[in-house]
Every structure is written in C-alpha cells, then in structure tokens.
Design a protein around this motif. Structure first.
Motif, PDB file in Angstrom:
ATOM      1  N   ALA A 231      17.293 -43.384  63.876  1.00 21.96           N
ATOM      2  CA  ALA A 231      17.084 -42.807  65.101  1.00 21.96           C
ATOM      3  C   ALA A 231      15.427 -42.804  64.091  1.00 21.96           C
ATOM      4  O   ALA A 231      14.400 -43.148  65.130  1.00 21.96           O
ATOM      5  CB  ALA A 231      16.839 -41.550  65.375  1.00 21.96           C
ATOM      6  N   VAL A 232      15.459 -42.458  63.059  1.00 22.46           N
ATOM      7  CA  VAL A 232      13.945 -42.360  62.627  1.00 22.46           C
ATOM      8  C   VAL A 232      13.312 -43.614  62.264  1.00 22.46           C
ATOM      9  O   VAL A 232      12.260 -44.221  62.541  1.00 22.46           O
ATOM     10  CB  VAL A 232      14.015 -41.612  61.383  1.00 22.46           C
ATOM     11  CG1 VAL A 232      12.576 -41.634  60.159  1.00 22.46           C
ATOM     12  CG2 VAL A 232      14.160 -39.623  61.273  1.00 22.46           C
ATOM     13  N   LYS A 246       4.083 -40.662  69.107  1.00 23.14           N
ATOM     14  CA  LYS A 246       4.398 -39.095  69.857  1.00 23.14           C
ATOM     15  C   LYS A 246       5.084 -39.847  70.750  1.00 23.14           C
ATOM     16  O   LYS A 246       6.437 -39.730  71.212  1.00 23.14           O
ATOM     17  CB  LYS A 246       2.759 -39.101  70.108  1.00 23.14           C
ATOM     18  CG  LYS A 246       3.918 -37.460  71.418  1.00 23.14           C
ATOM     19  CD  LYS A 246       2.601 -36.516  72.383  1.00 23.14           C
ATOM     20  CE  LYS A 246       2.753 -36.034  73.320  1.00 23.14           C
ATOM     21  NZ  LYS A 246       1.683 -34.860  73.845  1.00 23.14           N
ATOM     22  N   ASP A 247       5.034 -41.002  71.220  1.00 26.39           N
ATOM     23  CA  ASP A 247       5.590 -41.942  72.337  1.00 26.39           C
ATOM     24  C   ASP A 247       7.064 -42.380  71.855  1.00 26.39           C
ATOM     25  O   ASP A 247       7.775 -42.573  72.920  1.00 26.39           O
ATOM     26  CB  ASP A 247       5.281 -43.155  72.970  1.00 26.39           C
ATOM     27  CG  ASP A 247       3.826 -42.433  73.874  1.00 26.39           C
ATOM     28  OD1 ASP A 247       3.616 -42.042  74.586  1.00 26.39           O
ATOM     29  OD2 ASP A 247       2.329 -43.088  73.965  1.00 26.39           O
ATOM     30  N   ALA A 248       6.798 -43.287  70.850  1.00 23.11           N
ATOM     31  CA  ALA A 248       7.821 -43.389  70.340  1.00 23.11           C
ATOM     32  C   ALA A 248       9.071 -42.798  70.098  1.00 23.11           C
ATOM     33  O   ALA A 248       9.839 -42.529  69.828  1.00 23.11           O
ATOM     34  CB  ALA A 248       7.747 -44.522  68.478  1.00 23.11           C
ATOM     35  N   ALA A 249       8.559 -41.634  69.561  1.00 19.86           N
ATOM     36  CA  ALA A 249       9.621 -40.535  69.046  1.00 19.86           C
ATOM     37  C   ALA A 249      10.312 -40.048  70.479  1.00 19.86           C
ATOM     38  O   ALA A 249      11.287 -39.209  70.351  1.00 19.86           O
ATOM     39  CB  ALA A 249       8.843 -39.317  68.437  1.00 19.86           C
ATOM     40  N   ALA A 250       9.179 -39.564  71.491  1.00 23.93           N
ATOM     41  CA  ALA A 250      10.126 -39.678  72.585  1.00 23.93           C
ATOM     42  C   ALA A 250      11.014 -40.224  73.328  1.00 23.93           C
ATOM     43  O   ALA A 250      12.479 -40.520  74.134  1.00 23.93           O
ATOM     44  CB  ALA A 250       9.100 -39.463  74.057  1.00 23.93           C
ATOM     45  N   GLU A 251      10.442 -41.648  73.081  1.00 28.70           N
ATOM     46  CA  GLU A 251      11.534 -42.843  73.601  1.00 28.70           C
ATOM     47  C   GLU A 251      12.435 -43.131  73.228  1.00 28.70           C
ATOM     48  O   GLU A 251      14.102 -43.115  73.748  1.00 28.70           O
ATOM     49  CB  GLU A 251      10.790 -44.200  73.170  1.00 28.70           C
ATOM     50  CG  GLU A 251      11.308 -45.344  73.801  1.00 28.70           C
ATOM     51  CD  GLU A 251      10.874 -46.673  74.213  1.00 28.70           C
ATOM     52  OE1 GLU A 251      11.405 -48.127  74.007  1.00 28.70           O
ATOM     53  OE2 GLU A 251       9.756 -46.911  73.968  1.00 28.70           O
ATOM     54  N   THR A 256      18.496 -41.858  72.113  1.00 29.53           N
ATOM     55  CA  THR A 256      20.117 -41.368  71.167  1.00 29.53           C
ATOM     56  C   THR A 256      19.937 -39.387  71.289  1.00 29.53           C
ATOM     57  O   THR A 256      21.712 -39.229  71.073  1.00 29.53           O
ATOM     58  CB  THR A 256      19.300 -41.201  70.279  1.00 29.53           C
ATOM     59  OG1 THR A 256      18.390 -39.920  69.639  1.00 29.53           O
ATOM     60  CG2 THR A 256      18.870 -42.500  69.560  1.00 29.53           C
ATOM     61  N   GLY A 257      19.746 -38.907  72.162  1.00 33.11           N
ATOM     62  CA  GLY A 257      19.978 -37.676  72.333  1.00 33.11           C
ATOM     63  C   GLY A 257      19.842 -36.432  71.550  1.00 33.11           C
ATOM     64  O   GLY A 257      19.208 -35.594  71.323  1.00 33.11           O
ATOM     65  N   HIS A 258      18.684 -37.049  70.599  1.00 29.91           N
ATOM     66  CA  HIS A 258      17.820 -35.972  68.998  1.00 29.91           C
ATOM     67  C   HIS A 258      16.847 -35.904  69.481  1.00 29.91           C
ATOM     68  O   HIS A 258      15.965 -35.989  70.815  1.00 29.91           O
ATOM     69  CB  HIS A 258      17.534 -37.498  67.626  1.00 29.91           C
ATOM     70  CG  HIS A 258      19.239 -37.680  67.281  1.00 29.91           C
ATOM     71  ND1 HIS A 258      19.569 -36.725  66.854  1.00 29.91           N
ATOM     72  CD2 HIS A 258      19.076 -39.081  66.558  1.00 29.91           C
ATOM     73  CE1 HIS A 258      20.887 -37.675  65.761  1.00 29.91           C
ATOM     74  NE2 HIS A 258      20.750 -39.540  66.563  1.00 29.91           N
ATOM     75  N   SER A 259      16.480 -34.865  68.900  1.00 29.40           N
ATOM     76  CA  SER A 259      14.923 -34.295  69.528  1.00 29.40           C
ATOM     77  C   SER A 259      14.150 -35.095  68.993  1.00 29.40           C
ATOM     78  O   SER A 259      13.687 -34.981  67.773  1.00 29.40           O
ATOM     79  CB  SER A 259      14.982 -32.082  68.578  1.00 29.40           C
ATOM     80  OG  SER A 259      13.467 -32.351  68.938  1.00 29.40           O
ATOM     81  N   GLU A 262      11.829 -33.345  66.602  1.00 30.83           N
ATOM     82  CA  GLU A 262      12.335 -33.411  64.635  1.00 30.83           C
ATOM     83  C   GLU A 262      12.263 -34.969  64.598  1.00 30.83           C
ATOM     84  O   GLU A 262      11.590 -35.148  63.227  1.00 30.83           O
ATOM     85  CB  GLU A 262      13.726 -33.018  64.380  1.00 30.83           C
ATOM     86  CG  GLU A 262      14.102 -31.466  64.882  1.00 30.83           C
ATOM     87  CD  GLU A 262      15.919 -30.991  64.870  1.00 30.83           C
ATOM     88  OE1 GLU A 262      16.427 -31.928  64.698  1.00 30.83           O
ATOM     89  OE2 GLU A 262      16.360 -29.740  65.369  1.00 30.83           O
ATOM     90  N   LEU A 263      12.309 -36.035  65.425  1.00 30.37           N
ATOM     91  CA  LEU A 263      11.835 -37.501  65.187  1.00 30.37           C
ATOM     92  C   LEU A 263      10.483 -37.722  64.227  1.00 30.37           C
ATOM     93  O   LEU A 263      10.373 -38.430  63.021  1.00 30.37           O
ATOM     94  CB  LEU A 263      12.352 -38.154  66.067  1.00 30.37           C
ATOM     95  CG  LEU A 263      13.937 -37.956  66.427  1.00 30.37           C
ATOM     96  CD1 LEU A 263      13.991 -38.733  67.652  1.00 30.37           C
ATOM     97  CD2 LEU A 263      14.626 -38.943  65.909  1.00 30.37           C
ATOM     98  N   TYR A 264       9.932 -36.754  65.299  1.00 31.23           N
ATOM     99  CA  TYR A 264       8.183 -37.019  65.304  1.00 31.23           C
ATOM    100  C   TYR A 264       7.798 -36.572  63.925  1.00 31.23           C
ATOM    101  O   TYR A 264       7.596 -36.749  63.080  1.00 31.23           O
ATOM    102  CB  TYR A 264       7.555 -36.110  66.134  1.00 31.23           C
ATOM    103  CG  TYR A 264       6.201 -35.907  65.694  1.00 31.23           C
ATOM    104  CD1 TYR A 264       5.065 -36.739  66.353  1.00 31.23           C
ATOM    105  CD2 TYR A 264       5.523 -34.795  65.474  1.00 31.23           C
ATOM    106  CE1 TYR A 264       4.514 -37.208  66.851  1.00 31.23           C
ATOM    107  CE2 TYR A 264       3.796 -35.518  64.744  1.00 31.23           C
ATOM    108  CZ  TYR A 264       3.650 -36.017  65.622  1.00 31.23           C
ATOM    109  OH  TYR A 264       2.067 -36.616  65.667  1.00 31.23           O
ATOM    110  N   GLN A 265       8.510 -35.711  63.374  1.00 32.26           N
ATOM    111  CA  GLN A 265       8.383 -34.770  62.181  1.00 32.26           C
ATOM    112  C   GLN A 265       8.553 -35.497  61.020  1.00 32.26           C
ATOM    113  O   GLN A 265       8.758 -35.526  59.431  1.00 32.26           O
ATOM    114  CB  GLN A 265       8.805 -32.581  62.062  1.00 32.26           C
ATOM    115  CG  GLN A 265       8.405 -31.835  63.070  1.00 32.26           C
ATOM    116  CD  GLN A 265       6.816 -32.054  62.684  1.00 32.26           C
ATOM    117  OE1 GLN A 265       6.613 -31.618  61.716  1.00 32.26           O
ATOM    118  NE2 GLN A 265       6.071 -31.367  63.745  1.00 32.26           N
ATOM    119  N   ALA A 266      10.597 -35.772  61.364  1.00 27.26           N
ATOM    120  CA  ALA A 266      10.722 -36.540  59.899  1.00 27.26           C
ATOM    121  C   ALA A 266      10.159 -38.165  59.524  1.00 27.26           C
ATOM    122  O   ALA A 266       9.948 -38.205  59.173  1.00 27.26           O
ATOM    123  CB  ALA A 266      12.039 -37.043  60.838  1.00 27.26           C
TER     124      ALA A 266
END
Length: 277
Positions: A231-232, A246-251, A256-259, A262-266
């Motif tokens: 997902a990252v 920010k938009d990519a992490a939200a999409e 996928t259901g991941h946070s 957390e995706l943003y920070q990773a």
C-alpha cells in the motif's frame, strides 16, 4: 418559520399526527405540485383550505425570497409530493435563503424512500451515500458509476421503471456482475416488492419490464486485501505521477482499509530514508 414536512411515500397511514395537525392549521403551504397537496388534504379529511404556492425545480430560485418573507409573518409549510422535501425534491433553495436571512427552519420528520429502501435492502446500513436520480443516457450513467467504482459505502439511487433494466446492465458492466444489489419497488404500497441478488441476476429480473416507483440500492466496493508495504508503494507511485501525498494516502487508504495517516507517515519515512542514503 419554514416547516419542512415529510409526506407519505405510498401508504396514507404513514401520515404522522404532527403532519395532520400542521395541515389542519397551515395558512400557507409551498408544494411541489399543488394538485397533489389538494388530494392529500382530501384523503386525510382535512377541511382547511390554505393558500397554496407552487414550488418546483423551475421556479424555486424566484420563489425562495417570497417564501422567506412570508415566513417572517407566519409559518410556511413546505411539502414535496412524497417523502422529505429537499431530498432530490424542491426546498434546498428555500432553506438556504431562510438560513441566510435568519429565518428559523424546522422539520416534521417522517417517511423517506431513501432510508426505507436502505433498511429493507439487506445490504450494509452503517455507512451509505445517496446519489439521487440516475442520468437518462447510458454514457452519462457509466461515467457516474465509474466515479463510484471504488466507493466502499452502500449506494442508493433513484431511477425510472422505463430505464432501470438498462441502468442495472450499466452497473453490472462497471461494478461487476457479482456486485450485490436490491431494487425496491412500490415501497409501503400494496404491491411492494424488494428484488435482491447480484447485478447480473437483477438485470435478468428486470428484463420483462418493471412497474412502479423504484429505489436501487447497491453494495459498496470491497476493499482489496493489500499488505501495508504494498500500500505504501501504491502511495509512492501515485505521488510519482503528480498526486499530492495527502491525497494519494487518502485514496489508497480508501481502497485498502489501511490508515491514511500511517500511509502518509510511512511514505515520508521512506522518502527520508532514500534521501539519507
């Protein structure tokens, strides 16, 4: 004040006591179709003959100011032909104008085809989106469905009996033939029917023709089972294509259901790691 009053969507017995009392005392009623309102008054045995003002899609902008001014001197009851005003029916413009002018708006709650169909559909009800009336043309419908292809919430649509078979076929083509759905027909009326199944099954069910007023409820998209590192990587790929982080992490979170956080920070951490090396 402006009073939004929900009217029966089929069964006259669903008229609430508050609705009847409001109709019995109303001096001014703004109605989607004044003839429908006159029939409702007669059916409920109401002798009151209030001033009736037509309020529909073609004149709401012009009438909103007039109704707000009338509401300064006394209550104005606002009705649609069936269900709650403003929900795919006239009234939004009046409410917006009243709010801007400081005129109180309240509601007499009651029947709603949207919530009724959702409740009996057998599909998840914890989160849903109401998408209103479907476009008449297939190309426009498919564009709507394509935009909603990854929508995880249950979706509710209004459609006409003449087009529902074609609409279901378009849904099957975009959402997939196995997506679960329900077609709710003639809700609260004598011939109420709820057809449930896959979109492919409902296309076949509608093939011989469908009559009556319809609400179509469709299950949301299932989230893909994607490992967090993958997902990252998806977020990174979207960013590389020009999407804001920010938009990519939200999409990707939605898919996928991941946070999202957390995706943003990773992704930030991965960037920092690459730049440090």
């Amino acid at each position: 004040m402006i009073i939004l009053a929900a009217t029966p969507i089929g069964n006259l017995g669903d008229a609430s006591r508050r609705l009847v009392e409001a109709l019995e005392t109303a001096k001014v009623i703004a109605a989607e179709d004044t003839r429908t309102t006159q029939r409702l008054l007669a059916a409920l045995g109401i002798a009151n003959r209030p001033r009736l003002i037509a309020l529909h899609d073609h004149n709401e902008k012009q009438r909103a100011g007039e109704l707000v001014e009338l509401a300064r001197d006394g209550d104005v009851l606002l009705l649609s032909d069936a269900g709650m005003p403003t929900v795919s029916d006239p009234g939004y413009g009046v409410v917006a104008a009243a709010a801007e002018a400081g005129v109180v708006v309240t509601a007499i709650p009651g029947p709603s085809a949207v919530v009724t169909a959702l409740a009996v559909s057998g599909l998840p009800t914890d989160r849903f989106s109401f998408e209103g009336f479907l476009p008449r043309k297939s190309g426009e419908r498919r564009a709507v469905f394509t935009a909603l292809a990854r929508e995880p919430r249950t979706m509710v649509f209004f459609d006409s009996p003449a087009r529902v078979a074609a609409s279901l076929a378009d849904m099957a083509a975009v959402f997939g033939a196995d997506r679960r759905a329900a077609v709710c027909r003639e809700l609260t009326k004598l011939h109420e029917e709820v057809a449930r199944g896959s979109l492919a099954e409902l296309v076949e069910w509608a093939g011989d023709g469908v009559r009556g007023e319809l609400v179509v409820v469709v299950a949301g998209a299932e989230r893909a089972e994607v490992a967090f590192p993958d997902a990252v990587a998806q977020v990174g790929a979207l960013v590389a294509q020009g999407t804001r982080l920010k938009d990519a992490a939200a999409e990707v979170a939605g898919q996928t259901g991941h946070s999202s956080r957390e995706l943003y920070q990773a992704t930030l951490a991965e960037r920092a790691s690459r730049s440090g090396s």
